[in-house]
Design an enzyme around this catalytic site. Structure first.
Site, PDB file in Angstrom:
ATOM      1  N   SER A 142       0.870  -1.188   0.000  1.00 31.99           N
ATOM      2  CA  SER A 142       0.000   0.000   0.000  1.00 31.99           C
ATOM      3  C   SER A 142       0.897   1.224   0.000  1.00 31.99           C
ATOM      4  O   SER A 142       2.092   1.140   0.314  1.00 31.99           O
ATOM      5  CB  SER A 142      -0.853  -0.010   1.267  1.00 31.99           C
ATOM      6  OG  SER A 142      -1.516   1.228   1.442  1.00 31.99           O
ATOM      7  N   TYR A 155      -2.341  -0.887  10.548  1.00 29.25           N
ATOM      8  CA  TYR A 155      -2.493  -1.218   9.111  1.00 29.25           C
ATOM      9  C   TYR A 155      -1.197  -0.897   8.365  1.00 29.25           C
ATOM     10  O   TYR A 155      -0.678  -1.730   7.609  1.00 29.25           O
ATOM     11  CB  TYR A 155      -3.676  -0.442   8.512  1.00 29.25           C
ATOM     12  CG  TYR A 155      -3.831  -0.680   7.022  1.00 29.25           C
ATOM     13  CD1 TYR A 155      -4.354  -1.880   6.537  1.00 29.25           C
ATOM     14  CD2 TYR A 155      -3.440   0.285   6.090  1.00 29.25           C
ATOM     15  CE1 TYR A 155      -4.484  -2.108   5.172  1.00 29.25           C
ATOM     16  CE2 TYR A 155      -3.571   0.056   4.720  1.00 29.25           C
ATOM     17  CZ  TYR A 155      -4.097  -1.139   4.270  1.00 29.25           C
ATOM     18  OH  TYR A 155      -4.217  -1.370   2.911  1.00 29.25           O
TER      19      TYR A 155
HETATM   20  P1  NDP Z   1     -11.579  -5.449  -0.820  1.00 34.97           P
HETATM   21  O1  NDP Z   1     -12.120  -5.403   0.569  1.00 34.97           O
HETATM   22  O2  NDP Z   1     -12.495  -5.191  -1.948  1.00 34.97           O
HETATM   23  O3  NDP Z   1     -10.868  -6.861  -1.071  1.00 34.97           O
HETATM   24  C1  NDP Z   1     -10.185  -7.540  -0.055  1.00 34.97           C
HETATM   25  C2  NDP Z   1     -10.097  -8.995  -0.450  1.00 34.97           C
HETATM   26  O4  NDP Z   1      -9.383  -9.705   0.569  1.00 34.97           O
HETATM   27  C3  NDP Z   1     -11.461  -9.642  -0.586  1.00 34.97           C
HETATM   28  O5  NDP Z   1     -11.485 -10.396  -1.774  1.00 34.97           O
HETATM   29  C4  NDP Z   1     -11.525 -10.570   0.617  1.00 34.97           C
HETATM   30  O6  NDP Z   1     -12.263 -11.747   0.290  1.00 34.97           O
HETATM   31  C5  NDP Z   1     -10.067 -10.898   0.821  1.00 34.97           C
HETATM   32  N1  NDP Z   1      -9.794 -11.422   2.161  1.00 34.97           N
HETATM   33  C6  NDP Z   1      -9.913 -10.795   3.350  1.00 34.97           C
HETATM   34  N2  NDP Z   1      -9.604 -11.637   4.355  1.00 34.97           N
HETATM   35  C7  NDP Z   1      -9.250 -12.820   3.771  1.00 34.97           C
HETATM   36  C8  NDP Z   1      -8.837 -14.074   4.255  1.00 34.97           C
HETATM   37  N3  NDP Z   1      -8.700 -14.303   5.578  1.00 34.97           N
HETATM   38  N4  NDP Z   1      -8.569 -15.054   3.373  1.00 34.97           N
HETATM   39  C9  NDP Z   1      -8.704 -14.849   2.042  1.00 34.97           C
HETATM   40  N5  NDP Z   1      -9.102 -13.678   1.514  1.00 34.97           N
HETATM   41  C10 NDP Z   1      -9.376 -12.677   2.371  1.00 34.97           C
HETATM   42  O7  NDP Z   1     -10.372  -4.428  -0.825  1.00 34.97           O
HETATM   43  P2  NDP Z   1      -9.219  -4.086  -1.909  1.00 34.97           P
HETATM   44  O8  NDP Z   1      -9.478  -4.710  -3.206  1.00 34.97           O
HETATM   45  O9  NDP Z   1      -9.018  -2.636  -1.824  1.00 34.97           O
HETATM   46  O10 NDP Z   1      -7.976  -4.775  -1.194  1.00 34.97           O
HETATM   47  C11 NDP Z   1      -6.995  -5.545  -1.883  1.00 34.97           C
HETATM   48  C12 NDP Z   1      -5.626  -5.227  -1.316  1.00 34.97           C
HETATM   49  O11 NDP Z   1      -5.280  -3.885  -1.658  1.00 34.97           O
HETATM   50  C13 NDP Z   1      -5.514  -5.314   0.210  1.00 34.97           C
HETATM   51  O12 NDP Z   1      -4.305  -5.958   0.548  1.00 34.97           O
HETATM   52  C14 NDP Z   1      -5.480  -3.854   0.636  1.00 34.97           C
HETATM   53  O13 NDP Z   1      -4.817  -3.683   1.861  1.00 34.97           O
HETATM   54  C15 NDP Z   1      -4.734  -3.238  -0.524  1.00 34.97           C
HETATM   55  N6  NDP Z   1      -4.877  -1.782  -0.698  1.00 34.97           N
HETATM   56  C16 NDP Z   1      -6.096  -1.235  -0.972  1.00 34.97           C
HETATM   57  C17 NDP Z   1      -6.217   0.142  -1.084  1.00 34.97           C
HETATM   58  C18 NDP Z   1      -7.553   0.805  -1.290  1.00 34.97           C
HETATM   59  O14 NDP Z   1      -7.625   2.055  -1.176  1.00 34.97           O
HETATM   60  N7  NDP Z   1      -8.626   0.066  -1.590  1.00 34.97           N
HETATM   61  C19 NDP Z   1      -5.047   1.020  -1.012  1.00 34.97           C
HETATM   62  C20 NDP Z   1      -3.823   0.323  -0.762  1.00 34.97           C
HETATM   63  C21 NDP Z   1      -3.751  -1.013  -0.616  1.00 34.97           C
HETATM   64  P3  NDP Z   1     -13.254 -12.554   1.269  1.00 34.97           P
HETATM   65  O15 NDP Z   1     -13.816 -11.580   2.249  1.00 34.97           O
HETATM   66  O16 NDP Z   1     -14.252 -13.121   0.309  1.00 34.97           O
HETATM   67  O17 NDP Z   1     -12.374 -13.610   1.883  1.00 34.97           O
END
Ligand code: NDP
Length: 244
Positions: A142, A155
């Site tokens: 991030s 975080y």
């Molecule tokens: P979302 O919440 O849309 O996606 C997060 C994903 O992580 C979901 O598919 C969720 O799937 C999965 N997830 C969470 N916990 C678990 C678990 N225990 N096992 C497997 N899968 C898991 O957010 P983003 O797409 O934004 O996030 C993707 C990445 O990008 C993250 O690492 C986030 O920290 C990073 N990021 C995002 C930013 C933003 O502004 N959005 C900025 C910087 C970084 P499910 O719940 O179905 O398991």
């Protein structure tokens, strides 16, 4: 010539946001996609969309905090497509809060998903990559791996850790490529689990300039779409209007 075509790419956190958008874009470019997350209803729908459009995708339930589940995910990728070219460790959670709120369970959840999830992926896929003689880890850190903000101490700490783990792994690897993706603010479901009202408000304000997840998907595609001797080490993608 495309270096994406026919690559097998396993994506954690593929059920929404950045993971989902990346799966779609890679599949459009000819990659074979292995989708993992806990919400399998969403994965099923996405896999059907991709295959319905002529692409290749399979899915399985995955909890990145569980090492056995991650091992099963990697084994499933190889049994489905015969090899693994890329593990995109993208799953993450972001329940922001002030330290004074002492939300210890949420701190632990971030450590488990954001750090241990990435380490579980490395532990499961590294032997495969070493045996094949090729492979590519892509980890979503991030912009929080470069700057710390109030409510983001834990975080950001997890994302600094992802950055450091990826950089150490890169230095040790001669045949395995390692890429760290550092998105700025993106319009996704991230932060839906924030329980502190002031943190929710701050995130909503920040999201006013958020990027589409496709912007990050294009960065991931760029890193994959390189010859084997080129390792894109880090991609930082911010909204143009973002100061940090
Ligand atoms: P979302 O919440 O849309 O996606 C997060 C994903 O992580 C979901 O598919 C969720 O799937 C999965 N997830 C969470 N916990 C678990 C678990 N225990 N096992 C497997 N899968 C898991 O957010 P983003 O797409 O934004 O996030 C993707 C990445 O990008 C993250 O690492 C986030 O920290 C990073 N990021 C995002 C930013 C933003 O502004 N959005 C900025 C910087 C970084 P499910 O719940 O179905 O398991």
């Amino acid at each position: 010539m495309s270096y994406i075509e026919n690559k097998v790419v396993a994506i954690t956190g593929a059920s929404s946001g950045i993971g989902e958008a990346t799966a779609r874009l890679l599949a459009e470019n000819g990659a074979q996609i292995v989708l993992g997350a806990r919400r399998t209803d969403r994965l099923e729908k996405l896999a059907a969309e991709i295959t319905g459009a002529g692409g290749k995708a399979v899915f399985t339930k995955l909890d990145v905090t569980n090492a056995a589940s991650v091992q099963d995910f990697i084994d499933f990728a190889i049994s489905s497509f015969g090899k693994l070219d890329v593990l995109y460790s993208n799953a993450g959670v972001m329940p922001l809060s002030m330290m004074t709120s002492r939300k210890v369970d949420e701190w632990n959840r971030m450590i488990d998903v954001n750090i241990r999830g990435v380490l579980n992926g490395i532990a499961a896929a590294l032997p495969v990559f070493e045996q094949q003689g090729f492979g590519h880890f892509i980890n979503t850190a991030s912009i929080g791996a470069h700057v710390v903000v109030p409510t983001g101490a834990v975080y950001c700490a997890t994302k600094y850790a992802v950055w450091a783990i990826s950089e150490g792994l890169r230095q040790e690897s001669e045949t395995t490529r390692v890429t760290t993706i550092c998105p700025g603010v993106v319009e996704t479901e991230l932060g839906h689990d924030i329980t502190e009202e002031t943190s929710k408000g701050a995130l909503n304000a920040f999201r006013k300039i958020a990027l589409s997840p496709d912007a990050i998907a294009r960065g991931v595609c760029y890193a994959i779409d390189q010859p084997d001797d080129v390792d894109v080490n880090e991609v930082i993608i911010r909204p143009t209007r973002s100061a940090f």
